[in-house]
Scaffold this motif. Structure first.
Motif, mmCIF file in Angstrom:
data_model
loop_
_atom_site.group_PDB
_atom_site.id
_atom_site.type_symbol
_atom_site.label_atom_id
_atom_site.label_comp_id
_atom_site.label_asym_id
_atom_site.label_seq_id
_atom_site.Cartn_x
_atom_site.Cartn_y
_atom_site.Cartn_z
ATOM 1 N N TRP A 241 50.810 32.901 41.218
ATOM 2 C CA TRP A 241 51.196 34.051 40.019
ATOM 3 C C TRP A 241 48.924 33.801 39.722
ATOM 4 O O TRP A 241 49.033 32.326 39.107
ATOM 5 C CB TRP A 241 51.039 34.106 39.005
ATOM 6 C CG TRP A 241 51.256 32.674 38.057
ATOM 7 C CD1 TRP A 241 50.356 32.632 36.711
ATOM 8 C CD2 TRP A 241 52.229 31.216 38.241
ATOM 9 N NE1 TRP A 241 50.614 31.040 36.343
ATOM 10 C CE2 TRP A 241 51.714 30.069 36.601
ATOM 11 C CE3 TRP A 241 52.942 31.882 38.918
ATOM 12 C CZ2 TRP A 241 51.942 29.896 36.980
ATOM 13 C CZ3 TRP A 241 53.423 29.905 38.416
ATOM 14 C CH2 TRP A 241 53.336 29.018 38.191
ATOM 15 N N ALA A 242 48.162 34.956 40.051
ATOM 16 C CA ALA A 242 46.949 34.495 39.595
ATOM 17 C C ALA A 242 46.685 35.466 38.485
ATOM 18 O O ALA A 242 46.436 36.739 39.005
ATOM 19 C CB ALA A 242 46.194 35.046 40.625
ATOM 20 N N ASN A 243 45.413 35.070 37.105
ATOM 21 C CA ASN A 243 45.294 36.345 36.284
ATOM 22 C C ASN A 243 43.784 36.192 37.698
ATOM 23 O O ASN A 243 42.888 37.009 36.284
ATOM 24 C CB ASN A 243 45.522 35.173 35.301
ATOM 25 C CG ASN A 243 46.795 35.171 35.059
ATOM 26 O OD1 ASN A 243 47.786 36.190 35.362
ATOM 27 N ND2 ASN A 243 46.766 34.276 34.338
ATOM 28 N N ASN A 244 42.439 35.919 37.775
ATOM 29 C CA ASN A 244 41.357 36.166 37.974
ATOM 30 C C ASN A 244 40.954 36.401 38.754
ATOM 31 O O ASN A 244 40.414 35.673 39.971
ATOM 32 C CB ASN A 244 40.835 35.115 37.842
ATOM 33 C CG ASN A 244 40.497 33.721 37.911
ATOM 34 O OD1 ASN A 244 41.892 33.410 39.077
ATOM 35 N ND2 ASN A 244 39.886 32.180 37.727
ATOM 36 N N SER A 245 42.340 36.886 40.192
ATOM 37 C CA SER A 245 42.056 37.227 41.736
ATOM 38 C C SER A 245 40.315 37.766 41.743
ATOM 39 O O SER A 245 39.984 38.600 40.866
ATOM 40 C CB SER A 245 42.805 37.756 42.488
ATOM 41 O OG SER A 245 44.444 36.900 41.889
#
Length: 383
Positions: A241-245
């Motif tokens: 998961w990534a929240n600032n791609s």
């Protein structure tokens, strides 16, 4: 013409404590290039430009210095600590000049300097059954782009990151092992994403964003392996998961398409991987490798893209008489999705090859192969 130079210097000191070591390293890499070219147009009819000759002179100087210090210290038989420092200095100086025979000249003088540093520490534990590792790394990067022809397009960027990692393993017996791992990976934006210089065409305006941050991609991975004389199995499940791609932003205003970049994306992913190898006899070997994945992307403009990806590869290896080896394979690949805007395609096919080695120690190998030789419908691609 060009001139490159690369060099490395290492020093290691072993203390009176068993396994303790201090290491110092220095690495240098340089590139110096100069290029002169000339182009002319002949037999022109209705040529839209007012020149027919252009000369190009370019010069590039690149220097990279890397300094590193590492310390390793085992203690109490099953434990070990590691610490280290690293610093990288990259300097890139480029000059380009275009001379047209209509009297017009274009000249660019751009300096690109990057300073990067890191400090890390790690603890590990190993016994007959259990293994564990925990560490943290701090990284910084300062990038400066200096356009000596236009100070307004010069820019700088500073990025700081703390990156943790934790893992554990359990050896069920001599053949079976379980592993669990958590890690964070960072991906710093390149100069093309950071450069605020505006590129204008009659229908579009695009520019970079010097305020971008590193993309942080987190993952949890559970894996299992079985290793025996005739069979090998390795399988894993991975959640990411990534929240600032880093994603491209696009919008239209007064008929003009504007685009830039921002840390505005969210990504979620799941994957399952399987590898197995079976050797039922000394002359036969079967291998299967496959994966199944799901990805979902979303950006600040509420654009979403999600989908499944899958691939499968199977191979049979058979040793024949006269040292001949036959390999037959079948593969299927579907690329899934890569970002908030696009999807991949699929490929299906099969093939085989026949090989034989000659000379002393089999130094010469002759191979004859084919892909989908009987029917093209079994090898297709779709995007």
């Amino acid at each position: 013409c060009y001139f490159d130079f690369n060099g490395k210097l290492d020093y290691q000191h072993l203390t009176h404590n068993k396994g303790e070591a201090l290491t110092l390293s220095y690495l240098i890499s340089t590139t110096n290039q100069e290029n002169n070219s000339e182009g002319s147009y002949y037999d022109l009819i209705n040529f839209p430009l007012d020149y027919d000759n252009v000369k190009n002179n370019s010069k590039l100087n690149f220097y990279e210095h890397t300094f590193q210090f590492d310390w390793t210290r085992p203690f109490a038989e099953k434990h070990k600590v590691e610490m280290g420092l690293k610093y990288i200095l990259r300097q890139n100086f480029s000059k380009t000049q275009y001379e047209y025979n209509n009297g017009m000249n274009e000249f660019t003088n751009f300096d690109h300097i990057t300073n990067m540093g890191a400090a890390y520490s790690e603890y590990s534990f190993n016994s007959k059954k259990w293994g564990a590792r925990a560490g943290v790394r701090y990284e910084f990067a300062h990038l400066k782009g200096d356009n000596k022809n236009d100070n307004e397009s010069s820019f700088s960027s500073s990025i700081n990151d703390i990156v943790p990692t934790v893992s554990a393993s359990y050896k069920i017996n001599d053949s079976n092992t379980l592993k669990l791992n958590f890690a964070t990976r960072i991906n710093r934006p390149g100069i093309s994403y950071l450069n605020p210089a505006v590129n204008v065409t009659p229908t579009s305006v695009s520019y970079g964003n010097p305020n971008l941050e590193s993309t942080r991609r987190n993952s949890i991975r559970l894996s299992y392996s079985l290793m025996k004389q005739k069979i090998i199995i390795s399988t894993s499940t991975n959640f990411t998961w990534a929240n600032n791609s880093l994603m491209s932003l696009q919008w239209i205003k007064d008929g003009i398409t504007y685009s830039t970049y921002a840390n505005s994306g969210k990504a979620r992913g799941f994957s399952w991987n399987l590898y197995t190898q079976w050797t039922p006899t000394k002359s036969t070997q079967l291998m299967l490798n496959g994966s199944l994945s799901y990805q979902k992307y979303q950006n600040v403009q509420n654009l979403e893209n999600d989908g499944w990806g899958k691939n499968l590869y199977a191979n049979i290896k058979q040793n024949l008489a006269w040292k001949l080896i036959l390999n037959a394979n079948m593969y299927y690949w579907y690329g899934g999705i890569h970002d908030a805007y696009s999807k991949g395609g699929d490929v299906l096919g099969y093939g085989f090859n026949l090989s034989r080695s000659f000379l002393k120690e089999d130094r010469l190998t002759v191979k004859l192969g084919a892909q989908a030789p009987f029917s093209s419908k079994y090898r297709k691609g779709k995007y």
